[in-house]
Scaffold this motif. Sequence first.
Motif, PDB file in Angstrom:
ATOM      1  N   UNK A   1      10.191  -4.278   4.057  1.00  0.00           N
ATOM      2  CA  UNK A   1      11.120  -3.926   2.982  1.00  0.00           C
ATOM      3  C   UNK A   1      10.643  -4.428   1.616  1.00  0.00           C
ATOM      4  N   UNK A   2       9.806  -5.457   1.596  1.00  0.00           N
ATOM      5  CA  UNK A   2       9.363  -6.041   0.329  1.00  0.00           C
ATOM      6  C   UNK A   2       7.846  -6.034   0.153  1.00  0.00           C
ATOM      7  N   UNK A   3       7.126  -5.452   1.092  1.00  0.00           N
ATOM      8  CA  UNK A   3       5.673  -5.544   1.119  1.00  0.00           C
ATOM      9  C   UNK A   3       4.953  -5.010  -0.103  1.00  0.00           C
ATOM     10  N   UNK A   4       5.538  -4.000  -0.756  1.00  0.00           N
ATOM     11  CA  UNK A   4       4.863  -3.432  -1.927  1.00  0.00           C
ATOM     12  C   UNK A   4       5.605  -3.742  -3.221  1.00  0.00           C
TER      13      UNK A   4
ATOM     14  N   UNK B   1       0.797  -1.222   0.000  1.00  0.00           N
ATOM     15  CA  UNK B   1       0.000   0.000   0.000  1.00  0.00           C
ATOM     16  C   UNK B   1       0.831   1.275   0.000  1.00  0.00           C
ATOM     17  N   UNK B   2       2.119   1.159  -0.282  1.00  0.00           N
ATOM     18  CA  UNK B   2       3.019   2.318  -0.269  1.00  0.00           C
ATOM     19  C   UNK B   2       3.123   3.017  -1.623  1.00  0.00           C
ATOM     20  N   UNK B   3       2.383   2.564  -2.605  1.00  0.00           N
ATOM     21  CA  UNK B   3       2.490   3.109  -3.968  1.00  0.00           C
ATOM     22  C   UNK B   3       2.417   4.636  -4.012  1.00  0.00           C
ATOM     23  N   UNK B   4       1.429   5.207  -3.329  1.00  0.00           N
ATOM     24  CA  UNK B   4       1.253   6.655  -3.376  1.00  0.00           C
ATOM     25  C   UNK B   4       2.422   7.386  -2.720  1.00  0.00           C
ATOM     26  N   UNK B   5       2.940   6.844  -1.615  1.00  0.00           N
ATOM     27  CA  UNK B   5       4.094   7.466  -0.960  1.00  0.00           C
ATOM     28  C   UNK B   5       5.322   7.429  -1.866  1.00  0.00           C
ATOM     29  N   UNK B   6       5.537   6.305  -2.522  1.00  0.00           N
ATOM     30  CA  UNK B   6       6.682   6.174  -3.429  1.00  0.00           C
ATOM     31  C   UNK B   6       6.501   7.101  -4.627  1.00  0.00           C
ATOM     32  N   UNK B   7       5.281   7.176  -5.158  1.00  0.00           N
ATOM     33  CA  UNK B   7       4.999   8.086  -6.275  1.00  0.00           C
ATOM     34  C   UNK B   7       5.290   9.530  -5.871  1.00  0.00           C
ATOM     35  N   UNK B   8       4.975   9.887  -4.636  1.00  0.00           N
ATOM     36  CA  UNK B   8       5.275  11.228  -4.141  1.00  0.00           C
ATOM     37  C   UNK B   8       6.776  11.483  -4.090  1.00  0.00           C
ATOM     38  N   UNK B   9       7.540  10.476  -3.662  1.00  0.00           N
ATOM     39  CA  UNK B   9       8.991  10.602  -3.656  1.00  0.00           C
ATOM     40  C   UNK B   9       9.546  10.760  -5.056  1.00  0.00           C
ATOM     41  N   UNK B  10       9.005   9.988  -5.986  1.00  0.00           N
ATOM     42  CA  UNK B  10       9.424  10.124  -7.382  1.00  0.00           C
ATOM     43  C   UNK B  10       9.146  11.541  -7.884  1.00  0.00           C
ATOM     44  N   UNK B  11       7.985  12.058  -7.571  1.00  0.00           N
ATOM     45  CA  UNK B  11       7.625  13.405  -8.004  1.00  0.00           C
ATOM     46  C   UNK B  11       8.603  14.439  -7.430  1.00  0.00           C
ATOM     47  N   UNK B  12       8.988  14.258  -6.159  1.00  0.00           N
ATOM     48  CA  UNK B  12       9.906  15.217  -5.523  1.00  0.00           C
ATOM     49  C   UNK B  12      11.267  15.259  -6.206  1.00  0.00           C
ATOM     50  N   UNK B  13      11.676  14.154  -6.848  1.00  0.00           N
ATOM     51  CA  UNK B  13      12.960  14.181  -7.557  1.00  0.00           C
ATOM     52  C   UNK B  13      12.771  14.363  -9.065  1.00  0.00           C
TER      53      UNK B  13
END
Length: 88
Positions: free
Chosen positions: A82-85, A51-63
Amino acid sequence: MSAGVGAVEAVVMDVRLPAGVAGPDPLSFDVRCFLVAHPTGVVLIDTCLEGSDDLIAGGLERIGAVWSDVTDIVLTHAHVDHIGDCPA
């Protein structure tokens, strides 16, 4: 992608477990994964919890990156935080 080569972005997921789940007391901690920009894309180190997709997408956007810029996923070890998503 406009991320600077070598840019590192930490993605942090706050986790709160109620009493009784991991012991008698409530537990609060954070889970982290990292995005590292390189000349041809981004390496994702670990994938946090499911369920971390949106958080990771936000990190991608920040860079200045998007999911299609991710060229590699590095899993440091097989714990669920560490591997859940990780995509199958």
